[in-house]
Design a protein around this motif. Sequence first.
Motif, PDB file in Angstrom:
ATOM      1  N   SER A 181      -0.063   1.170  -1.392  1.00  0.00           N
ATOM      2  CA  SER A 181      -0.042   0.690  -0.002  1.00  0.00           C
ATOM      3  C   SER A 181      -1.443   0.230   0.380  1.00  0.00           C
ATOM      4  CB  SER A 181       0.325   1.834   0.936  1.00  0.00           C
ATOM      5  OG  SER A 181       1.618   2.269   0.723  1.00  0.00           O
ATOM      6  N   ALA A 182      -1.553  -0.292   1.589  1.00  0.00           N
ATOM      7  CA  ALA A 182      -2.870  -0.626   2.146  1.00  0.00           C
ATOM      8  C   ALA A 182      -3.646   0.663   2.403  1.00  0.00           C
ATOM      9  CB  ALA A 182      -2.677  -1.392   3.450  1.00  0.00           C
ATOM     10  N   THR A 191      -2.921  -1.402   7.802  1.00  0.00           N
ATOM     11  CA  THR A 191      -1.821  -2.266   8.273  1.00  0.00           C
ATOM     12  C   THR A 191      -1.748  -2.236   9.810  1.00  0.00           C
ATOM     13  OG1 THR A 191      -0.674  -1.728   6.228  1.00  0.00           O
ATOM     14  CG2 THR A 191       0.628  -2.847   7.913  1.00  0.00           C
ATOM     15  N   PHE A 207       5.159  -3.519  -0.709  1.00  0.00           N
ATOM     16  CA  PHE A 207       5.457  -4.031   0.644  1.00  0.00           C
ATOM     17  C   PHE A 207       5.518  -5.559   0.714  1.00  0.00           C
ATOM     18  CE2 PHE A 207       2.905  -4.747   4.792  1.00  0.00           C
ATOM     19  CZ  PHE A 207       3.971  -4.615   5.674  1.00  0.00           C
ATOM     20  N   ARG A 261       7.715  -2.099   7.795  1.00  0.00           N
ATOM     21  CA  ARG A 261       6.761  -0.992   7.704  1.00  0.00           C
ATOM     22  C   ARG A 261       7.289   0.114   6.780  1.00  0.00           C
ATOM     23  NH1 ARG A 261       2.517  -0.942  11.207  1.00  0.00           N
ATOM     24  NH2 ARG A 261       1.668   0.292   9.488  1.00  0.00           N
ATOM     25  N   GLY A 262       6.397   0.610   5.939  1.00  0.00           N
ATOM     26  CA  GLY A 262       6.798   1.654   4.991  1.00  0.00           C
ATOM     27  C   GLY A 262       7.429   1.091   3.722  1.00  0.00           C
ATOM     28  N   GLY A 263       7.408  -0.241   3.599  1.00  0.00           N
ATOM     29  CA  GLY A 263       8.162  -0.906   2.527  1.00  0.00           C
ATOM     30  C   GLY A 263       7.621  -0.752   1.111  1.00  0.00           C
ATOM     31  N   SER A 264       6.430  -0.168   0.948  1.00  0.00           N
ATOM     32  CA  SER A 264       5.914   0.020  -0.421  1.00  0.00           C
ATOM     33  C   SER A 264       6.805   0.950  -1.237  1.00  0.00           C
ATOM     34  CB  SER A 264       4.503   0.608  -0.390  1.00  0.00           C
ATOM     35  OG  SER A 264       3.632  -0.293   0.208  1.00  0.00           O
ATOM     36  N   ASP A 265       7.445   1.901  -0.566  1.00  0.00           N
ATOM     37  CA  ASP A 265       8.381   2.783  -1.284  1.00  0.00           C
ATOM     38  C   ASP A 265       9.480   1.945  -1.934  1.00  0.00           C
ATOM     39  OD1 ASP A 265       7.034   4.951  -0.178  1.00  0.00           O
ATOM     40  OD2 ASP A 265       8.439   5.172   1.493  1.00  0.00           O
ATOM     41  N   GLU A 290      -2.620  -4.631   1.180  1.00  0.00           N
ATOM     42  CA  GLU A 290      -2.300  -4.088  -0.149  1.00  0.00           C
ATOM     43  C   GLU A 290      -3.147  -4.773  -1.232  1.00  0.00           C
ATOM     44  OE1 GLU A 290      -0.192  -3.893   2.257  1.00  0.00           O
ATOM     45  OE2 GLU A 290       0.774  -1.954   1.969  1.00  0.00           O
TER      46      GLU A 290
HETATM   47  N1  ASP Z   1       1.147  -0.808   4.368  1.00  0.00           N
HETATM   48  C1  ASP Z   1       2.493  -0.922   4.864  1.00  0.00           C
HETATM   49  C2  ASP Z   1       2.668  -0.073   6.112  1.00  0.00           C
HETATM   50  O1  ASP Z   1       1.739   0.560   6.555  1.00  0.00           O
HETATM   51  C3  ASP Z   1       3.517  -0.592   3.829  1.00  0.00           C
HETATM   52  C4  ASP Z   1       3.511   0.845   3.352  1.00  0.00           C
HETATM   53  O2  ASP Z   1       2.541   1.578   3.541  1.00  0.00           O
HETATM   54  O3  ASP Z   1       4.500   1.266   2.757  1.00  0.00           O
HETATM   55  O4  ASP Z   1       3.730  -0.071   6.682  1.00  0.00           O
END
Ligand code: ASP
Length: 416
Positions: free
Chosen positions: A41-42, A47, A138, A152-156, A76
């Motif tokens: 992730s970033a 982000t 992401f 948001r949260g898409g790296s998973d 990222e």
């Molecule tokens: N950097 C992105 C976020 O903060 C993606 C992630 O962290 O999964 O939403």
Amino acid sequence: MSLIVQKFGGTSVASVAHIENVARRILTSRKEGHDVVVVVSAMGDDTDKLVALAEEVDFRDCRAQREMDVLLASGEQVTIALLSMMLMKLGCKAKSFTGTQARIQTDAVHTRARILNIDIASLKVQIDQGIIPVVAGFQGRDSEDNITTLGRGGSDTTAVALAAILEVDECQIYTDVEGVFTTDPRVVEGACRLDVITFEEMLELASQGSRILHSRAVEFASKYQVPLRVLSSFKDGPGTLITNEGQSMEQPLISGIAFTRDEAKLTILGVKDIPGIASAILGPISEANIMVDMIVQNVADDMSTDFTFTVRREDYDQALKILENIAQKIGAKEVKGNNKIAKLSMVGVGMRSHAGVASKMFRVLADESINIQMISTSEIKISVVINEKYLELAARALHSAFDLSGASLDEPTTTD
Ligand code: ASP
Ligand code: ADP
Ligand code: MG
């Protein structure tokens, strides 16, 4: 020798020192004989900072969505470069890949894109040469080579999609807590780490706001049967395995409590109770790409009724404007809105075979004088909408009443 995907979230890569810690973890896995594909992730809350910059520009045109993705994807890109350098410094072969370079193909829905396909040929070449691919989470590219992001949260989701296509032995999601807990351990002190949880329950928890995993990541993992584990980047331990149901005979009544403040409620009062009214109200809302969650229509009195639904809080202002327009067109009495609400959900596969969970939940909330504004249920979930200021109190009271800190299963005595 096995192949694993390891994903490290924002807090795990928040500084160069953190990145070194992550690199050493990857190195340990390599020394244990595993091939590793890394997703990151970033750094920290970068982000959020990028989102704030765009808000300062304040250009709310649909063309800005494309540029928003170019902006967000930059976070990222910083991490993949720094982590690859760190791995090389520690003696490993490593190479960074943006979403485009990793050939992650998505649809063209900017800021909420879905992964359609990943051409893994070039990543496989790296793995075969003993190089660790470090892939930006992401992000991807659409069919016209525009940069897209996954929400948001898409790296998973990047990690699990790669794990599915590479047919890895395990997909490990490293984060800042030791696994999946009975509820957010930052809110409820007595929250307990779960050894295992089913895909079905994890999907409910994630989609009801528990941000420990992106809900689409769980969907992917379940669909492609990816062995998925959530672990801490900072502390060794077994973490939580997300798996199919049926590994143990005893199913917990409640596995977890999820909650979200990302909610707003809209009500249109005095609409005619005739066929087509729900479509007249919700049609324009969905055309504006606003997602509706709970919907309640009251029983009609003198052929007129009230209609209430919830949307994401960021869509509240736009939804309110649209609803005011609709109200005029269909001759409704009034429109009301409230964006200070929260949704709390209790999830457990054991609910299938036990009555009384809902009534016990409502009694616990009543004992705390918390008013329930809306209710929705599914086979393994009960959600309530309440005033946001009582959210933490409600979470703590329910966690304790259902004995989620202890090992014993709680058997409610009343029936629904
Ligand atoms: N950097 C992105 C976020 O903060 C993606 C992630 O962290 O999964 O939403
Ligand atoms: P990352 O940056 O590693 O992706 P996130 O902040 O997205 O991490 O997710 C981890 C956070 O999720 C935890 O710090 C915790 O506060 C929160 N969380 C919410 N619900 C749960 C839960 N049921 N179990 C564990 N953590 C949870
Ligand atoms: Mg996350």
